[in-house]
Design an enzyme around this catalytic site. Structure first.
Site, PDB file in Angstrom:
ATOM      1  N   CYS A  60      31.542 -16.103 -36.409  1.00  0.00           N
ATOM      2  CA  CYS A  60      31.985 -15.314 -34.828  1.00  0.00           C
ATOM      3  C   CYS A  60      31.099 -13.938 -35.340  1.00  0.00           C
ATOM      4  O   CYS A  60      29.860 -14.003 -34.059  1.00  0.00           O
ATOM      5  CB  CYS A  60      33.280 -14.849 -34.929  1.00  0.00           C
ATOM      6  SG  CYS A  60      35.019 -16.024 -34.068  1.00  0.00           S
ATOM      7  N   GLY A  63      27.566 -16.350 -34.933  1.00  0.00           N
ATOM      8  CA  GLY A  63      26.836 -16.212 -33.521  1.00  0.00           C
ATOM      9  C   GLY A  63      26.826 -15.972 -32.756  1.00  0.00           C
ATOM     10  O   GLY A  63      25.853 -15.555 -31.640  1.00  0.00           O
ATOM     11  N   GLU A  64      27.277 -14.771 -32.863  1.00  0.00           N
ATOM     12  CA  GLU A  64      27.353 -13.259 -32.101  1.00  0.00           C
ATOM     13  C   GLU A  64      25.607 -13.000 -32.402  1.00  0.00           C
ATOM     14  O   GLU A  64      24.742 -12.859 -32.275  1.00  0.00           O
ATOM     15  CB  GLU A  64      27.830 -11.733 -32.249  1.00  0.00           C
ATOM     16  CG  GLU A  64      28.003 -10.715 -31.451  1.00  0.00           C
ATOM     17  CD  GLU A  64      28.965 -10.356 -30.469  1.00  0.00           C
ATOM     18  OE1 GLU A  64      28.382  -9.473 -29.499  1.00  0.00           O
ATOM     19  OE2 GLU A  64      30.159 -11.039 -30.403  1.00  0.00           O
ATOM     20  N   GLY A  65      25.639 -12.136 -34.149  1.00  0.00           N
ATOM     21  CA  GLY A  65      24.139 -11.784 -33.830  1.00  0.00           C
ATOM     22  C   GLY A  65      23.428 -12.721 -33.827  1.00  0.00           C
ATOM     23  O   GLY A  65      22.570 -12.063 -33.592  1.00  0.00           O
ATOM     24  N   SER A  68      22.324 -12.903 -30.099  1.00  0.00           N
ATOM     25  CA  SER A  68      21.998 -11.415 -29.259  1.00  0.00           C
ATOM     26  C   SER A  68      20.368 -11.489 -29.880  1.00  0.00           C
ATOM     27  O   SER A  68      19.630 -10.626 -28.693  1.00  0.00           O
ATOM     28  CB  SER A  68      23.333 -10.438 -30.317  1.00  0.00           C
ATOM     29  OG  SER A  68      24.173 -10.425 -29.771  1.00  0.00           O
TER      30      SER A  68
END
Length: 144
Positions: A60, A63-65, A68
């Site tokens: 997670c 994926g978020e990093g 973004s």
């Protein structure tokens, strides 16, 4: 013409843009393609859950990093930024300490007010899919 600026410096990106948590886990952006960004990291002892495999929260985090970074890089107006809104993760196979994983983020949807980014995390050696993370971001005005 690609989605990302051609002039992106990978060293500067890894030094200045990479979120701190991802930097601490050793994530390194290794390539910026026309419509994708690729990074790698090695599964370390600090990333393990009690069963000795990588904790799903690290998928997670990746994926978020990456979503973004990609979302912010493709924005044309510096008055705007992207912020995470929704995250979904599908964990398919375990990763063990020492495994080198390759993560690649690609756009699913690029709109004026929202983006959807999908990151595939694979074992670099076998090319088997470890996880798929889908991130929705909101495009917002930067605080002044």
């Amino acid at each position: 013409m690609g989605l990302f600026p051609a002039s992106v410096d990978l060293d500067a990106l890894n030094r200045d843009w990479r979120p701190k948590a991802e930097a601490n886990m050793g994530l390194q952006v290794i390539e910026i393609g026309e419509n994708s960004i690729t990074a790698e990291f090695t599964v370390g002892e600090a990333m393990l859950q009690p069963h000795g495999i990588m904790h799903g929260g690290f998928s997670c985090l990746v994926g978020e990093g990456l979503g973004s970074i990609a979302g912010n890089l493709c924005l044309k107006d510096p008055a705007f930024a992207v912020v995470g809104q929704n995250l979904q993760a599908l964990h398919l196979r375990p990763a063990k300490p020492g495994d080198v994983l390759r993560a690649q983020v690609r756009p699913v949807h690029i709109g004026r007010r929202s983006h959807i980014w999908e990151t595939e995390i694979k074992d670099r050696r076998s090319d088997k899919l470890i996880a798929r993370v889908t991130l929705t971001v909101a495009v917002v005005e930067r605080p002044r």
